[in-house]
Design an enzyme around this catalytic site. Structure first.
Site, short mmCIF file in Angstrom:
data_model
loop_
_atom_site.label_atom_id
_atom_site.label_comp_id
_atom_site.label_asym_id
_atom_site.label_seq_id
_atom_site.Cartn_x
_atom_site.Cartn_y
_atom_site.Cartn_z
N SER A 198 -0.19 4.55 4.49
CA SER A 198 -1.52 3.91 4.45
C SER A 198 -1.79 3.17 5.76
O SER A 198 -2.94 2.93 6.11
CB SER A 198 -1.63 2.96 3.25
OG SER A 198 -0.63 1.95 3.33
N GLY A 199 -0.72 2.77 6.46
CA GLY A 199 -0.90 2.09 7.75
C GLY A 199 -0.27 0.70 7.84
O GLY A 199 -0.48 -0.01 8.83
N SER A 253 2.85 -0.52 8.40
CA SER A 253 3.73 -0.80 9.54
C SER A 253 2.97 -0.78 10.85
O SER A 253 3.15 -1.65 11.71
CB SER A 253 4.85 0.24 9.64
OG SER A 253 5.75 0.04 8.62
N GLY A 292 0.85 -1.20 0.00
CA GLY A 292 0.00 0.00 0.00
C GLY A 292 0.88 1.24 0.00
O GLY A 292 2.10 1.16 0.19
N LEU A 293 0.23 2.39 -0.20
CA LEU A 293 0.97 3.65 -0.24
C LEU A 293 1.69 3.91 1.08
O LEU A 293 1.30 3.39 2.13
CB LEU A 293 -0.01 4.80 -0.48
CG LEU A 293 -0.66 4.88 -1.85
CD1 LEU A 293 -1.77 5.94 -1.82
CD2 LEU A 293 0.37 5.22 -2.92
N SER A 294 2.71 4.74 1.01
CA SER A 294 3.37 5.19 2.23
C SER A 294 2.33 5.91 3.09
O SER A 294 1.53 6.69 2.57
CB SER A 294 4.51 6.14 1.86
OG SER A 294 5.12 6.62 3.01
N SER A 310 5.94 -1.73 -2.15
CA SER A 310 5.94 -2.66 -3.30
C SER A 310 4.87 -2.25 -4.33
O SER A 310 3.85 -2.92 -4.47
CB SER A 310 5.75 -4.11 -2.84
OG SER A 310 4.72 -4.26 -1.89
#
Ligand code: ADP
Length: 210
Positions: free
Chosen positions: A44-45, A47, A40-42, A114
């Site tokens: 997005s949650g 981690s 997912g996008l940076s 990714s």
């Protein structure tokens, strides 16, 4: 006693099969091992969710480990940059590392943007069907930019960071993810519970139990 079996590869490097395999370790641990890939996008949650899921699973006695982008780039992949070749090698090492972890009986939660479908297809191809799951952590670019926990979207908009996913580089949405978590619609707690329920359904938590 049988001797260990060897497979000879084209380059004459020989894989040594030990006497203890993944199934043996999964039985001992009483849970399945494998790779759960969060894309997912940076911001997005990925981690945040992966670390909470890790904590919950750990508390239930599961051997679990989070691999996340920045941490891997500090050590194993510290010699790699962000050129297309280096990004590819970055992913290749993460996948091979995850395979070894999975072989050792560990459930790996990997949180990496990714952005490209081809790369994610490659990751899946390195695993057997039943020990790989792809979770799409979905969130609009607008909301990710609003959150911007590391200030990177701001830098990307200012042109300080080049080829930033979602701003100046594409993110190819998964076409067939195993699970979608929409972090604009679910609270963090609900997102974590949804992942845990899914892992339970896929027998990662309740392996071997009736
Ligand atoms: P990523 O790993 O995808 O780059 P991070 O987990 O580092 O994203 O950051 C996500 C940010 O969004 C965190 O500051 C987190 O607290 C916040 N956030 C707000 N709502 C949610 C939610 N429902 N699920 C996950 N994170 C959320």
């Amino acid at each position: 006693m049988d001797f260990c079996k060897h497979d000879i590869m084209e380059n004459h490097v020989i894989w040594h099969n030990g006497y203890v395999n993944r199934s043996d370790r999964n039985r001992l641990n009483n849970h399945k091992s494998g790779l759960v890939w969060f894309t997912g996008l940076s911001a997005s949650g990925k981690s945040t969710i992966a670390h909470y899921v890790e904590k919950e699973l750990f508390n239930r006695g599961i051997r679990v480990y989070v691999l996340d982008g920045d941490n891997v780039r500090h050590g194993l992949n510290s010699n790699l940059g962000f050129s297309p070749e280096d990004r590819k090698e970055n992913l290749r090492r993460i996948v091979e590392l995850s395979k070894l972890f999975a072989d050792a009986g560990i459930l790996v939660l990997a949180a990496f943007i990714s952005p490209f479908r081809a790369d994610r297809a490659y990751i899946r191809s390195r695993f057997d069907g039943d020990n790989f799951l792809e979770i799409y952590v979905k969130c609009s670019v607008e909301e990710c930019e609003r959150r911007d926990p590391k200030g990177q979207y701001r830098k990307a908009r200012a042109g300080i960071i080049k080829e930033y996913t979602g701003v100046s580089s594409p993110y190819e949405e998964p076409l067939n993810p195993d699970l979608v978590i929409e972090t604009e619609k679910l609270s963090l707690g609900d997102a974590v519970q949804k992942v845990l329920k899914f892992l339970d359904e896929k027998k990662f938590i309740s392996y071997g139990k009736a």
